[in-house]
Scaffold this motif. Structure first.
Motif, PDB file in Angstrom:
ATOM      1  N   ASP A 435       0.726  -1.226  -0.006  1.00 36.58           N
ATOM      2  CA  ASP A 435       0.017   0.006  -0.082  1.00 36.58           C
ATOM      3  C   ASP A 435       0.855   1.267  -0.072  1.00 36.58           C
ATOM      4  N   ARG A 436       2.063   1.145   0.514  1.00 39.83           N
ATOM      5  CA  ARG A 436       3.011   2.414   0.609  1.00 39.83           C
ATOM      6  C   ARG A 436       4.039   2.639  -0.554  1.00 39.83           C
ATOM      7  N   VAL A 437       3.881   1.553  -1.267  1.00 44.09           N
ATOM      8  CA  VAL A 437       4.879   1.440  -2.672  1.00 44.09           C
ATOM      9  C   VAL A 437       4.669   2.851  -3.597  1.00 44.09           C
ATOM     10  N   MET A 438       3.614   2.767  -4.089  1.00 49.93           N
ATOM     11  CA  MET A 438       3.303   3.867  -4.802  1.00 49.93           C
ATOM     12  C   MET A 438       3.150   5.400  -4.323  1.00 49.93           C
ATOM     13  N   PHE A 467       3.091  -6.774  -6.273  1.00 53.79           N
ATOM     14  CA  PHE A 467       1.683  -6.340  -6.691  1.00 53.79           C
ATOM     15  C   PHE A 467       1.010  -7.718  -7.028  1.00 53.79           C
ATOM     16  N   THR A 468       0.079  -7.729  -7.109  1.00 55.10           N
ATOM     17  CA  THR A 468      -1.085  -8.790  -7.807  1.00 55.10           C
ATOM     18  C   THR A 468      -0.476  -9.277  -9.141  1.00 55.10           C
ATOM     19  N   ARG A 475      -3.030   0.328 -11.471  1.00 55.68           N
ATOM     20  CA  ARG A 475      -4.073   1.055 -10.657  1.00 55.68           C
ATOM     21  C   ARG A 475      -3.598   1.683  -9.272  1.00 55.68           C
ATOM     22  N   ARG A 476      -2.797   1.114  -8.734  1.00 57.16           N
ATOM     23  CA  ARG A 476      -2.192   1.638  -7.522  1.00 57.16           C
ATOM     24  C   ARG A 476      -1.223   3.212  -7.739  1.00 57.16           C
ATOM     25  N   ALA A 480      -2.248   6.655  -6.614  1.00 51.20           N
ATOM     26  CA  ALA A 480      -1.450   7.441  -5.775  1.00 51.20           C
ATOM     27  C   ALA A 480      -1.154   9.029  -6.544  1.00 51.20           C
ATOM     28  N   VAL A 481      -1.024   8.838  -7.840  1.00 54.48           N
ATOM     29  CA  VAL A 481      -1.063  10.049  -8.521  1.00 54.48           C
ATOM     30  C   VAL A 481      -2.136  11.134  -8.259  1.00 54.48           C
ATOM     31  N   ARG A 482      -3.473  10.768  -8.262  1.00 55.51           N
ATOM     32  CA  ARG A 482      -4.626  11.418  -8.145  1.00 55.51           C
ATOM     33  C   ARG A 482      -4.584  11.839  -6.689  1.00 55.51           C
ATOM     34  N   ASP A 483      -4.180  11.139  -5.783  1.00 60.51           N
ATOM     35  CA  ASP A 483      -4.140  11.421  -4.414  1.00 60.51           C
ATOM     36  C   ASP A 483      -3.109  12.621  -4.056  1.00 60.51           C
TER      37      ASP A 483
END
Length: 489
Positions: A435-438, A467-468, A475-476, A480-483
């Motif tokens: 969850d923290r990588v991107m 990742f899966t 997707r991640r 992360a970019v949008r956030d």
């Protein structure tokens, strides 16, 4: 009893009572088991794992399932004493179960080979177009299918693209053409497949850990051309693909058709003054060319990246091989849109573009992606699968504004960057929860990017370390970019 494969060559052959072991319980393994059960075979599936849903479905169709490690799979297969083994893609020939089969002379079929033998289920078999290459397979398969459909043919994409060929050949209404994407794993097991047209888009080192070396990998890719009937489509800009055509045993009268982003020779498709043209499938090809579309039209459709243009040309050659009109090709390209995670725009803020090409899972794909932009902050790393990344880094160095490294094989990239791009700033994301990588990668990229730069996720490596799959990674990244940039980006 050992299966007589000469006799088992059609849906209406007598498959009843045949004892068949299937290796793998994922999508392809389940499709094989379901097909064989429908034929009246006694089927045992062996696998390391299976979802609860597939376990239940196998029970419903009367197929036994044995789960365990490689040794347990061999033991279960041995106790079952199969007449035939069907193997899912990805099983290496030296796994214990396949070694056992080889020692006892039990024939082994891949899922694609089995589908070819059973392709007459709905009556007149569909023609097959087969497509492989280190990169661009899925896009070219989708493009070809869209062109065929625009030309009025009932065409279906299948194979490595996600839908097993065994499902396609059993669909009730049948098809005119199946466009079959093939991995090197699937090609390894092919024996009789005879496509109407075939293509190897490009060759670069990949999956060397599976094949054991570059020569074996190239040999597997070259099998796509074997027994081709009408057109072997090759990349003029990749001489290895042309040599693979020369080495192939094809049907008498089959032609070699090149595709190139340059001016085409006679018998090729290519580009003349921003016009994509056919000089292969027209009667006046010695003196003329037929327009297919234009580079401005491809740009309007989001298909103007150089490596995507090459895919368009390859697909057009394959479609023309089955007589699709040029107007239909143009119509298909106008409506076509690339899949997610293929040079997909994510955001634009402060004259910095953010692009998701998570599908670039090897150096060859990443090189094509990097070559689409002039100045890049590159997010790279993951599982390199034994492939040397140094040539990619050396080639990309002049356009790098910065690099952000992720994944377990960062050391390979870091060493290559130190050698070939020592002045390029590099940030490394430490080992952290997925969850923290991107979010960390995006923060690092923002610090490195300046006006006019493209922040490009093109990892040049597989994703399964953190990742899966590549889609999860993409997707991640986008999230992360949008956030980080906010809703106005």
């Amino acid at each position: 009893m050992v299966a007589d494969l000469d006799r088992l060559n059609g849906w209406r052959a007598d498959w009843r009572g045949l004892r068949v072991g299937v290796l793998g319980a994922a999508v392809v393994g389940f499709a094989a088991a379901d097909t064989l059960a429908e034929l009246g075979c006694e089927v045992l599936v062996v696998a390391e794992r299976a979802t609860d849903e597939r376990t239940a479905l196998l029970d419903v169709i009367g197929v036994r399932l044995e789960l365990g490690d490689a040794g347990a799979q061999r033991d279960a297969l041995s106790a079952f004493e199969p007449d035939l083994v069907v193997v899912s893609p990805g099983y290496h020939p030296d796994v214990p179960a396949l070694v056992w089969a080889a020692e006892r002379g039990v024939p082994v079929l891949g899922d694609v080979e089995l589908a070819w033998r059973l392709r007459d289920k709905q009556g007149e078999p569909a023609r097959w177009i087969t497509i492989t290459g280190t990169n661009g397979k899925t896009t070219t398969t989708q493009l070809t299918t869209a062109m065929l459909q625009a030309g009025g043919l009932r065409a279906r994409a299948c194979g490595n693209i996600g839908s097993p060929v065994l499902d396609a050949i059993r669909e009730p209404d049948g098809w005119d053409v199946l466009v079959v994407e093939l991995s090197s794993y699937q090609l390894h097991w092919m024996e009789q497949v005879s496509p109407v047209a075939s293509a190897c888009l490009n060759i670069a080192d990949d999956h060397l850990d599976w094949h054991g070396g570059p020569e074996a990998y190239r040999a597997a890719k070259g099998r796509v051309y074997e027994r081709t009937q009408v057109a072997c489509v090759y990349n003029v800009e990749d001489p290895v693909t042309e040599q693979l055509v020369r080495d192939a045993d094809v049907v008498e009268g089959c032609r070699a058709i090149g595709f190139t982003r340059g001016v085409p020779g006679v018998g090729d498709v290519g580009i003349v003054e921003e016009v994509l043209v056919d000089r292969a499938f027209i009667a006046q090809r010695l003196t003329s060319a037929q327009e297919l579309t234009t580079l401005p039209a491809l740009d309007a459709a989001g298909l103007s990246a150089p490596h995507v243009v090459a895919d368009v040309l390859a697909a057009a050659a394959l479609a023309r091989a089955v007589d699709v009109p040029a107007a239909s090709i143009r119509d298909a390209l106008t409506a076509f849109r690339l899949d997610a995670h293929r040079i997909a725009p994510v955001a634009l803020q402060g004259d910095v573009r953010w692009v998701d090409d998570s599908k670039a899972t090897n150096p060859h794909a990443a090189a094509a992606s990097l070559g689409s932009f002039e100045r890049v902050v590159w997010i790279a790393g993951g599982l390199t699968k034994g492939v040397d990344v140094a040539p990619l880094v050396e080639a990309a160095a002049p356009r790098l504004a910065g690099v952000v490294l992720i994944g377990v094989d960062q050391a390979d990239f870091a060493a290559a960057l130190a050698r070939h791009a020592p002045d390029v700033p590099v940030a490394a994301v430490p080992p952290v929860d997925t969850d923290r990588v991107m979010p960390l990668a995006v923060d690092a990229a923002r610090a490195l990017a300046g006006p006019g730069d493209v922040v490009l996720l093109a990892p040049a490596a597989a994703s399964m370390d953190q990742f899966t799959d590549y889609a999860d990674r993409g997707r991640r990244f986008a999230a992360a970019v949008r956030d980080a940039l906010g809703p106005d980006a």
